[in-house]
Scaffold this active site. Structure first.
Site, PDB file in Angstrom:
ATOM      1  N   PHE A  32       0.806  -1.227   0.000  1.00  0.00           N
ATOM      2  CA  PHE A  32       0.000   0.000   0.000  1.00  0.00           C
ATOM      3  C   PHE A  32       0.841   1.282   0.000  1.00  0.00           C
ATOM      4  CE2 PHE A  32      -2.196  -3.393   2.373  1.00  0.00           C
ATOM      5  CZ  PHE A  32      -3.244  -3.610   1.500  1.00  0.00           C
ATOM      6  N   ASP A  33       0.307   2.297  -0.697  1.00  0.00           N
ATOM      7  CA  ASP A  33       0.899   3.640  -0.661  1.00  0.00           C
ATOM      8  C   ASP A  33       0.173   4.524   0.336  1.00  0.00           C
ATOM      9  OD1 ASP A  33       2.468   2.868  -2.853  1.00  0.00           O
ATOM     10  OD2 ASP A  33       0.861   3.468  -4.243  1.00  0.00           O
ATOM     11  N   VAL A  34      -1.099   4.186   0.553  1.00  0.00           N
ATOM     12  CA  VAL A  34      -1.974   5.038   1.379  1.00  0.00           C
ATOM     13  C   VAL A  34      -2.620   4.202   2.481  1.00  0.00           C
ATOM     14  CG1 VAL A  34      -4.062   6.480   1.355  1.00  0.00           C
ATOM     15  CG2 VAL A  34      -2.501   6.494  -0.620  1.00  0.00           C
TER      16      VAL A  34
END
Lengths: 314, 314
Positions: A32-34
């Protein structure tokens, strides 16, 4: 772990238990980036900060993850909430906070777009709702008005019935968690709804976690209006997808690379699953218990779970 | 009049419209020895007495009819209610009044019969509930206690969570119409329910007719506890048949020779039909409209109806 098909998440196995499994934690975080975080029940309970929270948040920031704090708590504005983070020893900017009061204000100002003068909002809730309405230049009444924190008098029944105590410009009733309910406030809200006002809620959580137990939530303090009017409000908080769309519109992220972290299956985890996020992480420091998503007859099931958010430090 | 089969009452035609039809009125009245009257919406609305009510009541008394005033209003005791009748110019004895608070007190003292000391009742309601509990020597707390009509403080969350603000002898939560709701009162009620207290309600009317319109009823002011606890109370008012049994036990009448008179299909008229009374009379001065029981797709249907109770004078 049970190798069963998960109809809700679409995953082919049960939720992954991450606590104590460093390689699994690292692999999960890397997907995940967020990270969208629920706050009450995840970071803290009331004024009690859970262990290792500032360190866990700092760790995710050090990995360049974008953090968004999504809360159904309607009593605080984004500015109030950012202050609470600082008090708790967690650096956080107002821009990283997305609350249900802000979500409701955005919905009213940018989606409903009612024409003045008949665009006033009657608020059943605290100052967080008022501050966010003001930030979008939406006129309102009710809320924390001290004149309404009084007993219902015999003449109030007549003045509500004949309309003289009502504001003709009210077009929306907006409920949030109200620590100061009164019969007068409920009677006014009911009268506006009977006149045809739109019925919105910042959120409809039935309970509020605090001090290690549960108290009445926004869905509870607004329940008299639901019962008395026979109408259901449109909820602008989790798990309503109107909130996810508003968050995505503001932060512009790829849903597949985002993970929702929360303690409630029926609001947080459902919010992430129905929003098509890449993953959901349930923490067991709040409302939901693992028995609710493990074993047979499960409803909403997260991708993974930890005993406590601090377990992500490995 | 429509000649259709009435599935709810079992009658072979629709409800009889009595207003202006003297022979039909006389025949209808002659069928009954006992009249059970709802009060709000039938005799008066709030403090507004409907036309010809004292005369109609006197007329029925002159025909030797037994009159019982059955009210879901929990805010007044039987003594309070008898006083209201006198103020309104209607002679009435306390013994002719049967209220939902009295019904609840009878249920607690004679059916539940909890052993002391764990038999205290936490009241969410007004003095009518307290007076009737006291009349049956039932210990209680909450209610009109001025110490509870205050703001919820941060330490209250902790003291409810650790139990120090709770009374260990509370075994029952009893809700009635509460004109003084507070977050503290709801939080205490929720805590008792989470500890396993029995959940009773004097009644669960969603609305309260007053001043010619509708206000939040007992079902509305108790709704936060229902939402927050996820539990439904046992209702001791109309249309619950526990109340009918208590009335019959006290007054010893023949159900086939009794008629229920009321303004609400879903409480009064349903109460009479499900209680197997000989008849039901709906008056159109309160909540229900004739469109609700005339024509197709009808639910609860009375035996007869009048525009106003005074029409019985013919």
């Amino acid at each position: 772990m049970q190798a069963v098909t998960n109809l809700v998440t679409g995953a082919s196995s049960g939720p992954q238990y991450l606590t104590g499994d460093k390689p699994a934690i690292d692999a999960f975080i890397a997907k995940f980036d967020v990270f969208l975080f629920d706050c009450d029940g995840v970071l803290w309970s009331g004024d009690h900060l859970f262990p290792l929270i500032p360190e866990t948040i700092a760790h995710l920031r050090s990995l360049s993850k974008r953090l968004i704090f999504v809360t159904n708590n309607s009593t605080k504005s984004r500015a109030d909430y950012a202050k609470k983070f600082h008090t708790m020893g967690i650096p956080c900017s107002e821009e990283e906070v997305f609350g249900s009061s802000y979500s409701a204000a955005i919905y009213i100002s940018r989606i409903m777009r009612l024409e003045p003068p008949k665009n006033r909002v009657y608020v059943l809730g605290e100052s967080g709702v008022e501050q966010e309405l003001a930030s979008e230049s939406i006129p309102f009444c009710g809320g924390t008005d001290p004149l309404l924190r009084r007993e219902m008098l015999p003449e109030d029944f007549k003045r509500i019935a004949d309309g003289s105590l009502l504001d003709d410009d009210v077009a929306i009733v907006l409920t949030g968690l109200d620590y100061h309910p009164s019969y007068l406030k409920y009677a006014l809200g009911m009268a506006y709804l009977r006149r045809g006002a739109h019925f919105l809620a910042t959120n409809t959580d039935s309970t509020l976690p605090s001090a290690g137990t549960l108290f009445p939530g926004a869905g509870a303090t607004s329940a008299p209006l639901v019962t008395a009017s026979g109408k259901q409000p449109l909820a602008l908080g989790k798990p309503g997808q109107a909130m996810m769309e508003a968050i995505e519109g503001k932060f512009a992220f790829e849903r597949a690379r985002a993970c929702m972290v929360g303690d409630r299956l029926d609001t947080d985890i459902r919010f992430g699953i129905e929003g098509g996020l890449g993953g959901t992480l349930c923490v067991l420091t709040g409302v939901s218990r693992k028995e609710e998503f493990l074993g047979k007859g499960r409803g909403v099931v997260p991708s993974a779970y930890v005993d406590s958010l601090g377990d992500l430090l490995g």
